[in-house]
Design a protein around this motif. Structure first.
Motif, PDB file in Angstrom:
ATOM      1  N   PRO A 148      41.630  36.633  14.617  1.00 18.34           N
ATOM      2  CA  PRO A 148      40.269  36.134  14.409  1.00 18.34           C
ATOM      3  C   PRO A 148      39.544  35.778  15.697  1.00 18.34           C
ATOM      4  CG  PRO A 148      41.769  34.339  14.103  1.00 18.34           C
ATOM      5  CD  PRO A 148      42.599  35.524  14.573  1.00 18.34           C
ATOM      6  N   LYS A 157      35.884  36.306  15.486  1.00 18.58           N
ATOM      7  CA  LYS A 157      35.361  35.268  14.596  1.00 18.58           C
ATOM      8  C   LYS A 157      35.178  33.952  15.364  1.00 18.58           C
ATOM      9  CE  LYS A 157      34.789  33.338  10.399  1.00 18.58           C
ATOM     10  NZ  LYS A 157      33.909  33.755   9.308  1.00 18.58           N
ATOM     11  N   ASN A 203      25.514  31.368   3.332  1.00 22.01           N
ATOM     12  CA  ASN A 203      26.645  32.081   3.930  1.00 22.01           C
ATOM     13  C   ASN A 203      27.011  31.409   5.249  1.00 22.01           C
ATOM     14  OD1 ASN A 203      25.628  33.596   6.380  1.00 22.01           O
ATOM     15  ND2 ASN A 203      24.167  34.259   4.820  1.00 22.01           N
ATOM     16  N   GLY A 204      28.256  31.602   5.664  1.00 21.26           N
ATOM     17  CA  GLY A 204      28.795  30.864   6.794  1.00 21.26           C
ATOM     18  C   GLY A 204      27.911  30.858   8.024  1.00 21.26           C
ATOM     19  N   SER A 205      27.403  32.038   8.438  1.00 21.31           N
ATOM     20  CA  SER A 205      26.672  32.071   9.710  1.00 21.31           C
ATOM     21  C   SER A 205      25.351  31.319   9.592  1.00 21.31           C
ATOM     22  CB  SER A 205      26.449  33.516  10.151  1.00 21.31           C
ATOM     23  OG  SER A 205      25.965  34.297   9.089  1.00 21.31           O
ATOM     24  N   LEU A 245      24.642  28.838   7.559  1.00 16.00           N
ATOM     25  CA  LEU A 245      24.896  27.402   7.433  1.00 16.00           C
ATOM     26  C   LEU A 245      25.299  26.782   8.767  1.00 16.00           C
ATOM     27  CD1 LEU A 245      24.835  25.436   5.009  1.00 16.00           C
ATOM     28  CD2 LEU A 245      27.312  25.559   5.010  1.00 16.00           C
ATOM     29  N   ASP A 281      45.635  26.743   4.418  1.00 19.02           N
ATOM     30  CA  ASP A 281      44.482  26.531   5.304  1.00 19.02           C
ATOM     31  C   ASP A 281      44.639  25.300   6.189  1.00 19.02           C
ATOM     32  OD1 ASP A 281      44.272  24.568   3.449  1.00 19.02           O
ATOM     33  OD2 ASP A 281      42.181  24.939   2.941  1.00 19.02           O
ATOM     34  N   LEU A 323      47.041  22.523   8.755  1.00 24.32           N
ATOM     35  CA  LEU A 323      47.776  22.675  10.007  1.00 24.32           C
ATOM     36  C   LEU A 323      49.282  22.637   9.811  1.00 24.32           C
ATOM     37  CD1 LEU A 323      45.494  20.627  12.350  1.00 24.32           C
ATOM     38  CD2 LEU A 323      46.084  23.029  12.572  1.00 24.32           C
ATOM     39  N   THR A 324      49.721  22.147   8.666  1.00 19.79           N
ATOM     40  CA  THR A 324      51.155  22.172   8.411  1.00 19.79           C
ATOM     41  C   THR A 324      51.493  23.537   7.812  1.00 19.79           C
ATOM     42  OG1 THR A 324      51.004  21.523   6.104  1.00 19.79           O
ATOM     43  CG2 THR A 324      50.953  19.773   7.721  1.00 19.79           C
ATOM     44  N   PHE A 332      51.724  24.303   2.875  1.00 17.63           N
ATOM     45  CA  PHE A 332      51.078  25.048   1.798  1.00 17.63           C
ATOM     46  C   PHE A 332      50.988  26.543   2.105  1.00 17.63           C
ATOM     47  CE2 PHE A 332      49.537  20.689   1.421  1.00 17.63           C
ATOM     48  CZ  PHE A 332      49.905  20.420   0.109  1.00 17.63           C
ATOM     49  N   LEU A 380      29.986  19.570   3.797  1.00 17.04           N
ATOM     50  CA  LEU A 380      28.801  20.113   3.131  1.00 17.04           C
ATOM     51  C   LEU A 380      29.022  21.576   2.757  1.00 17.04           C
ATOM     52  CD1 LEU A 380      25.788  19.456   2.425  1.00 17.04           C
ATOM     53  CD2 LEU A 380      25.198  20.534   4.596  1.00 17.04           C
ATOM     54  N   ALA A 381      29.606  22.336   3.684  1.00 17.87           N
ATOM     55  CA  ALA A 381      29.821  23.764   3.436  1.00 17.87           C
ATOM     56  C   ALA A 381      30.664  23.961   2.178  1.00 17.87           C
ATOM     57  CB  ALA A 381      30.499  24.406   4.639  1.00 17.87           C
ATOM     58  N   LEU A 432      31.713  29.613   4.743  1.00 16.41           N
ATOM     59  CA  LEU A 432      32.026  29.193   6.109  1.00 16.41           C
ATOM     60  C   LEU A 432      33.517  28.896   6.204  1.00 16.41           C
ATOM     61  CD1 LEU A 432      31.075  28.440   8.954  1.00 16.41           C
ATOM     62  CD2 LEU A 432      30.634  26.135   8.131  1.00 16.41           C
ATOM     63  N   ASP A 433      34.149  29.447   7.226  1.00 13.01           N
ATOM     64  CA  ASP A 433      35.599  29.318   7.340  1.00 13.01           C
ATOM     65  C   ASP A 433      36.008  29.349   8.812  1.00 13.01           C
ATOM     66  OD1 ASP A 433      38.246  29.157   6.539  1.00 13.01           O
ATOM     67  OD2 ASP A 433      38.489  31.339   6.450  1.00 13.01           O
ATOM     68  N   PRO A 465      39.221  30.501  10.370  1.00 12.78           N
ATOM     69  CA  PRO A 465      40.507  31.096   9.994  1.00 12.78           C
ATOM     70  C   PRO A 465      41.631  30.707  10.941  1.00 12.78           C
ATOM     71  CG  PRO A 465      39.097  32.758  10.997  1.00 12.78           C
ATOM     72  CD  PRO A 465      38.259  31.517  10.830  1.00 12.78           C
ATOM     73  N   PRO A 485      42.329  26.781  14.058  1.00 16.00           N
ATOM     74  CA  PRO A 485      42.559  25.334  14.009  1.00 16.00           C
ATOM     75  C   PRO A 485      43.822  24.944  14.791  1.00 16.00           C
ATOM     76  CG  PRO A 485      42.016  26.172  11.834  1.00 16.00           C
ATOM     77  CD  PRO A 485      42.221  27.364  12.714  1.00 16.00           C
ATOM     78  N   PHE A 540      36.952  21.511  15.837  1.00 15.10           N
ATOM     79  CA  PHE A 540      38.113  21.102  15.073  1.00 15.10           C
ATOM     80  C   PHE A 540      37.703  20.232  13.886  1.00 15.10           C
ATOM     81  CE2 PHE A 540      42.031  18.509  14.393  1.00 15.10           C
ATOM     82  CZ  PHE A 540      42.829  19.556  13.984  1.00 15.10           C
ATOM     83  N   LEU A 542      34.843  20.295  12.426  1.00 11.37           N
ATOM     84  CA  LEU A 542      34.197  21.187  11.457  1.00 11.37           C
ATOM     85  C   LEU A 542      35.247  21.719  10.494  1.00 11.37           C
ATOM     86  CD1 LEU A 542      31.634  22.869  10.617  1.00 11.37           C
ATOM     87  CD2 LEU A 542      32.492  24.645  12.150  1.00 11.37           C
ATOM     88  N   VAL A 578      38.666  21.526   5.368  1.00  8.36           N
ATOM     89  CA  VAL A 578      39.985  21.351   4.759  1.00  8.36           C
ATOM     90  C   VAL A 578      40.013  20.117   3.880  1.00  8.36           C
ATOM     91  CG1 VAL A 578      42.408  20.906   5.262  1.00  8.36           C
ATOM     92  CG2 VAL A 578      41.163  22.603   6.583  1.00  8.36           C
ATOM     93  N   ARG A 606      38.008  20.522   0.667  1.00  7.86           N
ATOM     94  CA  ARG A 606      38.682  21.395  -0.309  1.00  7.86           C
ATOM     95  C   ARG A 606      39.738  20.613  -1.084  1.00  7.86           C
ATOM     96  NH1 ARG A 606      39.700  25.618   4.086  1.00  7.86           N
ATOM     97  NH2 ARG A 606      37.730  26.770   4.202  1.00  7.86           N
ATOM     98  N   ARG A 607      40.336  19.617  -0.415  1.00  8.03           N
ATOM     99  CA  ARG A 607      41.416  18.881  -1.076  1.00  8.03           C
ATOM    100  C   ARG A 607      40.877  17.835  -2.056  1.00  8.03           C
ATOM    101  NH1 ARG A 607      45.552  20.964  -0.748  1.00  8.03           N
ATOM    102  NH2 ARG A 607      46.269  22.085   1.103  1.00  8.03           N
ATOM    103  N   TYR A 626      49.051  13.929   8.676  1.00  6.93           N
ATOM    104  CA  TYR A 626      49.059  15.084   7.758  1.00  6.93           C
ATOM    105  C   TYR A 626      49.507  16.329   8.510  1.00  6.93           C
ATOM    106  CZ  TYR A 626      44.716  14.781  10.067  1.00  6.93           C
ATOM    107  OH  TYR A 626      43.792  14.600  11.040  1.00  6.93           O
ATOM    108  N   VAL A 678      49.812  14.726   0.990  1.00 12.22           N
ATOM    109  CA  VAL A 678      48.845  15.384   1.883  1.00 12.22           C
ATOM    110  C   VAL A 678      47.416  15.103   1.413  1.00 12.22           C
ATOM    111  CG1 VAL A 678      48.015  17.589   2.773  1.00 12.22           C
ATOM    112  CG2 VAL A 678      50.463  17.179   2.560  1.00 12.22           C
ATOM    113  N   LEU A 683      44.574  13.401   3.612  1.00  9.68           N
ATOM    114  CA  LEU A 683      43.572  14.326   4.135  1.00  9.68           C
ATOM    115  C   LEU A 683      42.225  14.159   3.448  1.00  9.68           C
ATOM    116  CD1 LEU A 683      43.811  16.362   6.341  1.00  9.68           C
ATOM    117  CD2 LEU A 683      44.477  18.079   4.672  1.00  9.68           C
TER     118      LEU A 683
END
Ligand SMILES: Nc1ncnc2c1ncn2[C@@H]1O[C@H](COP(=O)(O)O)[C@@H](O)[C@H]1O
Ligand SMILES: Nc1ncnc2c1ncn2[C@@H]1O[C@H](COP(=O)(O)O)[C@@H](O)[C@H]1O
Ligand SMILES: Nc1ncnc2c1ncn2[C@@H]1O[C@H](COP(=O)(O)O)[C@@H](O)[C@H]1O
Ligand code: NA
Ligand code: NA
Ligand code: NA
Lengths: 325, 97, 325, 97, 97, 325
Positions: free
Chosen positions: C36, C39, C175-177, C179, E49, E51-52, E55, F23-24, F31-32, F34, F38, F214, F216, F221, F224-225, F277, F297, F301
């Motif tokens: 990536p 990316k 979309n990602g870019s 945002l 997704d 850092l560990t 998952f 927000l994303a 937005l990711d 990959p 990270p 980071f 971001l 992450v 999402r959790r 975490y 986790v 997180l």
């Protein structure tokens, strides 16, 4: 050898991070620098060193001594694989002998870069054309190795197979690292001070930091390979330590004969004494399939590279200091 | 659904271009490649952790008509013989769409 | 057109690295910038350009002319896909026509960024609100393209399928870019000089260096796509070169009419003349499945992008210079 | 060990969410996805080298009861029809644990 | 071509070292691993997704002689029982080279 | 609590990028960041914070108060998992209780780093030895958690299985993040001002920028959790917000008792109040398989981390300000 030199090398952060990487492997830590991060660091380092070399060349201009240095570099890159092949041939099968010869005839960009950071630590200047010398020394050994392999009395089938010269030339002269290095050099040469002003914060200021991350990974990778040494036996191990010394010695003599400055001399000798583990292995894998990469990569990565980084740099420098004064 | 033979080939990443060239030469027009898989075999561990592709494998998945499989296997075998790697053949059904 | 402009564009390191990438493909080198990493570079570039734009906007404040510029930008983004659709419709199936129209109605962030680095090379100032203009121009074309596709006399089945508007809006505006760009702009706007002081070494100093790496990759990617042009035939190829010129021309006129400064004018015209190959293709792939990405991505990436980077920038600038004085 | 049907689906990464949604709608609660595989097929080469996911494939592996396979296939076929891709069915044994 | 059993194991990346150790203990000298695949199962989504490696799943492919498969399965089952995961067995032909 | 503190925290770019990430997710954007990006950012941050801490320690030297602080840190890292285990045991199965206790006994490097950037925003100084304190606090909780799990009345089979102490110790003390942190600290300590001069552009100037990228990703992450919280029930949710407050309170008292400066006090209290975490989950997954990572986790997180970043930092600082004056 001079203790100050040893210390100012060992206390250079990149070298310390190299140790940290090795330590992590010995402690069986899960510390890891996953792909493609090492690839990123090497792209960055090649781009930066090439660009800076080009800018320096732009400033210094090209003179007869620079041309002589480049010719000296190329001839070293042609002779080393030639003589080492016949040394290796006495103990190793022809494929392995040719691949190892090519490995040691070519150069290690990271060792070169570590040497430049060692020189900047010592405040010893060096010329941008040495980067051009490195670029010129990467490829010839590949060709020499394959030709020697082909001309030897047939033992493996692939020796008699038709060789795809076109592919070989491409792998030798247009492989990614050579092309990026030469391209960045040309871009530095074209854009000169203007380009330097624009890129220096990237190619200059953060250079040592990225080098630390890269050497951290190199420490991991080469320590992982050390376990592979057992299988190799004494001859390859001895070769991997002694031949770099011999080649570095040749390098110093040529440098002295060409009347290079101390900084250029160290880089020249490091180019002769180092072994490739990026461009050459990939080319050999394709051109000499029966050669065992577990041999030539392990020798270069697990022994010659750490040896040059830790012992070689201060040793070569102290020899040069004593000869040059 | 149509009966096909599923062919899985694992070999050096550096070798894959040649493998797919051979497949295409034998009229295989569709395949999937997973680059940079790791593994262990006769030639030792392929950890893929260094900067060359020398110790990286790739995995190729393709299909062919049952009657074609012999020909494909014969075409691939020399490559594996020279550089190592694995080729597995199994039965599958292709969902026609 | 003015030779100095051509040169100061061609001798801009990022452009030279773009050439290096293309050269690598033509030489069949294995030079590669693996995912990536591209990316990463694009995340960095969007964050930095957005943040810097926000900070500039914080300094300049918002005035009526800025509002007019943004309105002008949005209307351009609505009109371009509209007129191009009917041009394209005469030669292409409805799905392809709609997708290509959306592609050219939207913008290329990298072309915009290259234009800003060209302007800094020329020491021509530009306003932070142009980044906002870019953000506003990315999405509308996607909606226009899909609506036109839906309203056209049915030919493909997916035209009659129920459209998931909710998904479409999300893909267009969130979309990602888009945002990341808008978010970074807002953060720059909020934190102003204080934020700039904290982030400038990252978003400013090393910007050109990362741009070089990114354009190196863009050179690889777009040169790889060039082989795909053969299949396209003459109409799409002509379109991919001429329509950007026409749109850039429109852009210059609008910019002149709005009384923008020369720097803002170049950016405005580049936004009109460039074609998207990140946000739009992903959205089109989902919303207009029968459209062939091998058509709209190849046109934008293999022709329009290099054309704008190499020929467009100096050409547009010289036109602007002659009109503005 | 229990007899199952093994289902392998390869299609656009952008498409995979829809595929897994369809599978879950048919009561498939377990599957594995390998993102960003490359390949070649009727729709040309998917090199996955650009910034969009447009030219990237993903590979999905799942299993179902033999009697369920027809239903799953019928549910997946229209997706493949619209956007291309591949679905392979084969026999396997599931290690119960 | 030689008849073999194909074994596919999907479980935590953190678990894979133990799995391959068990396989080697039973004389399996060749296998392929695809690290960091994602998936869904009884233990929920493995999005990989963070850092560990907690998952993240890995996929392991290997082969064994038909008569050996029972022994391998019994050796692997307790690992899967403890930490979850999947093991699939199917028939294949190995291209001898 | 003091509004200025709240604002200067919320208007700190890294925190704003954390919001952008969340927000994303709420906007269902694609937005990711990959992998392994990270991972790259965290390697960079650990290397930099460790190195800078080492350099500071090199300057300050080691005095009795520093030693006391480190002892205080270790004892906190031993006590917290101990008392929390018995709190958790009343509601959770033994495996989960032990894993959560270890999670909250250990520390979050990112929270610590965000606190340092908050302090630099406030121009409040802090000592390099606090990085050593963080390094010392990561591992003990892992051991305590596993020991408590083993000593509890047997419920799960793996409690009676032989424990691989050797593996456990390695995972606790030599896991990648701990080793990189301590190693970089040692390298900073060894190279001092000289090393700082060489690496500062990398470890210092661009630090905040990488931290933004980071955070971001952390925003993505952890948002999402959040969906996973529903399944957890009220007890874990309450625990994840209240226990950090309690531990931070303890931390402030110890810091006050030890007579630390305000900056060191904030860092000390953040170390006590934060939950791991990275290091802990990986170790727990292996040592206590029946514990559910979806519990420990997610708590750390999705709740504790954002809580500390957004509410905790200004809150703790204002408490400290009022006590310290
Ligand atoms: N029995 C096997 N099952 C699956 N993959 C294998 C097997 N044997 C070898 N491989 C793969 O094939 C690669 C090359 O095998 P080899 O040439 O035997 O070293 C190995 O690195 C593995 O990735
Ligand atoms: N025969 C095949 N075997 C394996 N994978 C295939 C095959 N045909 C197509 N694919 C994969 O499916 C993707 C989409 O196929 P298509 O829709 O035909 O372009 C291709 O990019 C390949 O990755
Ligand atoms: N039916 C299935 N087919 C393919 N992969 C599966 C299946 N069930 C589970 N998996 C994989 O195995 C991993 C662990 O499964 P589990 O222990 O059930 O959570 C999941 O994350 C999936 O990647
Ligand atoms: Na050499
Ligand atoms: Na446009
Ligand atoms: Na804590």
């Amino acid at each position: 050898m001079n203790l100050d030199l040893v210390l100012s090398n060992l206390l250079n952060p990149p070298v310390l991070f190299f140790f940290l990487g090795m330590l992590a492997v010995w402690l069986r830590s899960d510390l890891d620098v996953p792909q493609p991060l090492p690839k990123f660091f090497s792209l960055y380092l090649l781009l930066s060193i090439g660009f800076k070399g080009g800018v320096e060349l732009h400033k210094s201009g090209i003179n007869s001594q620079i041309v002589l240095t480049l010719l000296g570099a190329m001839s070293a890159a042609l002779l080393v694989p030639f003589y080492t092949f016949f040394v290796l041939r006495r103990k190793l099968p022809v494929g392995d002998a040719a691949a190892v010869a090519a490995t040691y005839g070519s150069v290690s960009a990271v060792t070169f870069i570590a040497a430049t950071s060692f020189l900047s630590e010592l405040k010893v200047p060096f010329g941008g054309h040495m980067v051009a010398a490195m670029a010129l020394m990467e490829s010839p050994a590949i060709i020499v190795g394959v030709v020697l392999f082909r001309l030897s009395p047939k033992s493996g089938e692939s020796q008699s197979e038709a060789l795809n010269w076109h592919h070989l030339m491409r792998d030798a002269f247009f492989n990614g690292s050579v092309l990026l290095l030469i391209g960045s050099l040309a871009i530095g040469l074209l854009t000169g001070e203007k380009g330097e002003a624009a890129l220096h914060p990237f190619t200059g200021d953060i250079f040592k930091g990225i080098l630390c991350l890269f050497l951290l990974d190199m420490g991991l990778v080469s320590a992982r390979r050390i376990s592979g040494l057992k299988k190799l036996g004494t001859f390859p191990i001895g070769f991997a330590v002694l031949v770099p010394l011999v080649n570095a010695g040749f390098g110093i003599l040529i440098a002295h004969f060409l009347g290079l400055g101390a900084g250029d001399a160290l880089l020249f000798c490091v180019l002769c004494g180092s072994a490739s583990y990026i461009a050459v292995p990939a080319a050999m894998r394709l051109a000499i399939p029966e050669a065992n990469p577990g041999l030539y990569v392990t020798m270069a990565l697990a022994l010659t590279f750490p040896f040059n980084i830790i012992v070689g740099l201060p040793l070569y420098m102290s020899v040069i200091n004593s000869l040059w004064r | 659904m149509q009966v096909v033979k599923k062919i899985e080939i694992i070999t050096d990443t550096l070798e894959m271009n040649e493998v797919s060239a051979v497949l295409e030469a034998h009229g295989i027009s569709g395949y999937t490649v997973i680059k940079d898989v790791t593994g262990k075999g006769e030639r030792g561990v392929q950890s893929g952790d260094d900067l060359t592709d020398v110790f990286k494998n790739s995995y190729l998945l393709t299909t062919c008509a049952p009657e074609q499989v012999g020909e494909i296997v014969e075409a691939i075998r020399p490559l594996l013989k020279r550089r190592g790697g694995v080729c597995l053949i199994s039965d599958a059904h292709w969902v026609v769409h």
